[in-house]
Write an enzyme that holds these catalytic residues in place. Structure first.
Site, short mmCIF file in Angstrom:
data_model
loop_
_atom_site.label_atom_id
_atom_site.label_comp_id
_atom_site.label_asym_id
_atom_site.label_seq_id
_atom_site.Cartn_x
_atom_site.Cartn_y
_atom_site.Cartn_z
N ASP A 13 30.27 25.13 42.12
CA ASP A 13 29.76 23.78 41.91
C ASP A 13 28.25 23.80 42.03
OD1 ASP A 13 30.32 20.75 41.78
OD2 ASP A 13 28.96 20.93 43.48
N GLU A 15 24.68 21.41 42.30
CA GLU A 15 23.95 20.16 42.39
C GLU A 15 22.65 20.38 41.61
OE1 GLU A 15 25.43 17.60 43.47
OE2 GLU A 15 27.08 18.67 44.45
N HIS A 153 29.52 15.74 46.92
CA HIS A 153 28.24 15.87 46.24
C HIS A 153 27.29 16.80 46.98
CE1 HIS A 153 29.79 12.92 43.58
NE2 HIS A 153 29.73 11.95 44.46
N ASP A 158 32.03 20.59 47.73
CA ASP A 158 32.78 20.29 46.52
C ASP A 158 33.53 21.51 46.00
OD1 ASP A 158 31.94 17.70 46.64
OD2 ASP A 158 30.80 17.71 44.78
#
Length: 208
Positions: A13, A15, A153, A158
Site C-alpha cells: 500500500d 500513501e 490511511h 492498510d
C-alpha cells in the site's frame, strides 16, 4: 508455466501526495506485508521525502505531516530497497490500479523493474462478497469481523488489513468452494469474471 500460489504474495500500500504520478504526484510512504505459505512472515514500512511540501489535505488524510518527512530518505533510495524486498513475488493491493501506477512510476524513475504480477483484493472482494455494504477496505474488514486497531490511511496498517482480508478470502474459497490452494492466476481470473458467473467459474476449478 510457473505456478504461483496465492498463499505466497506481497501485499502493498502506498500513501501519496495525490492521485496521479503523471501529474507530478509522488509516494510518501510504502507499507508491505510478505505472506508465505499463508502466514505473515515479514513487513516493510518506510516514509520517503518527495522533494516538495505535502498539501494540508494530504497531511490531514494520511496523518503524515511535512515535519515527519523532514530528514527521511528520498523516494529513490526507499524504492530501491523496496524493489529488493518484493523480489519476484506476486503482488496484491486494494484498488491495485492505483498502487501499481505509483510502483511503476517510482521504479521507472530509478531504472528498476519487477517481474511480479498484480491482483486486486477489492475486485475479488466484489465477486466473493456481493452483499457487503461497500467494498472499501475498512468496510470489508468490519464485514468479515477482522480484528484491527482502527488505524487506516497509513501504509503499513492498510497493507496489514489487506493481507488479513486476502487470507480470509483464501479461507472462504476453501470452505465454500473446496479450493484449497488457489493459484495466483485463479485469483486474477476471479477478479475479471462477471459477478453472475462466479459460482459457475469457481465450481469449474474443483479437482476432477
Amino acid at each position: 508455466m510457473t505456478f504461483h500460489s496465492a498463499a505466497n504474495v506481497i501485499v502493498l500500500d502506498f500513501e501519496t501526495t495525490g492521485l496521479s504520478p503523471t501529474q507530478g504526484d509522488r509516494a510518501i510512504e510504502i507499507g508491505a506485508v510478505k505472506i508465505e505459505s499463508g502466514q505473515i512472515t515479514d513487513t516493510f514500512s518506510r516514509l520517503m521525502n518527495p522533494g516538495f511540501r505535502v498539501s494540508s489535505f494530504i497531511e490531514n488524510y494520511t496523518g503524515i505531516s511535512n515535519h515527519m518527512l523532514l530528514g527521511e530518505d528520498e523516494c529513490a533510495a526507499v524504492m530501491d530497497e523496496f524493489a529488493d524486498f518484493i523480489g519476484d513475488m506476486p503482488l496484491v493491493a486494494h484498488n491495485a490500479s492505483f498502487d501499481k501506477r505509483f510502483l511503476d512510476a517510482e521504479l521507472d524513475a530509478i531504472q528498476r523493474t519487477y517481474p511480479g504480477i498484480f491482483a486486486c483484493s477489492m475486485l475479488i472482494a466484489r465477486r466473493l462478497y456481493p452483499n457487503a455494504p461497500n467494498h472499501k477496505l475498512g468496510s470489508l474488514i468490519d464485514y468479515k469481523n477482522i480484528a484491527h486497531d482502527g488505524v487506516f490511511h497509513r501504509a503499513l496498517a492498510d497493507s496489514e488489513m489487506t493481507a488479513k482480508l486476502w487470507l480470509s478470502m483464501l479461507e472462504d474459497l476453501n470452505l465454500t468452494y473446496q479450493i484449497e490452494n488457489p493459484s495466483f492466476k485463479l485469483m486474477q481470473r476471479l477478479a475479471r469474471t462477471p459477478k453472475k458467473d462466479i459460482s459457475r467459474f469457481l465450481s469449474s476449478q474443483l479437482p476432477a
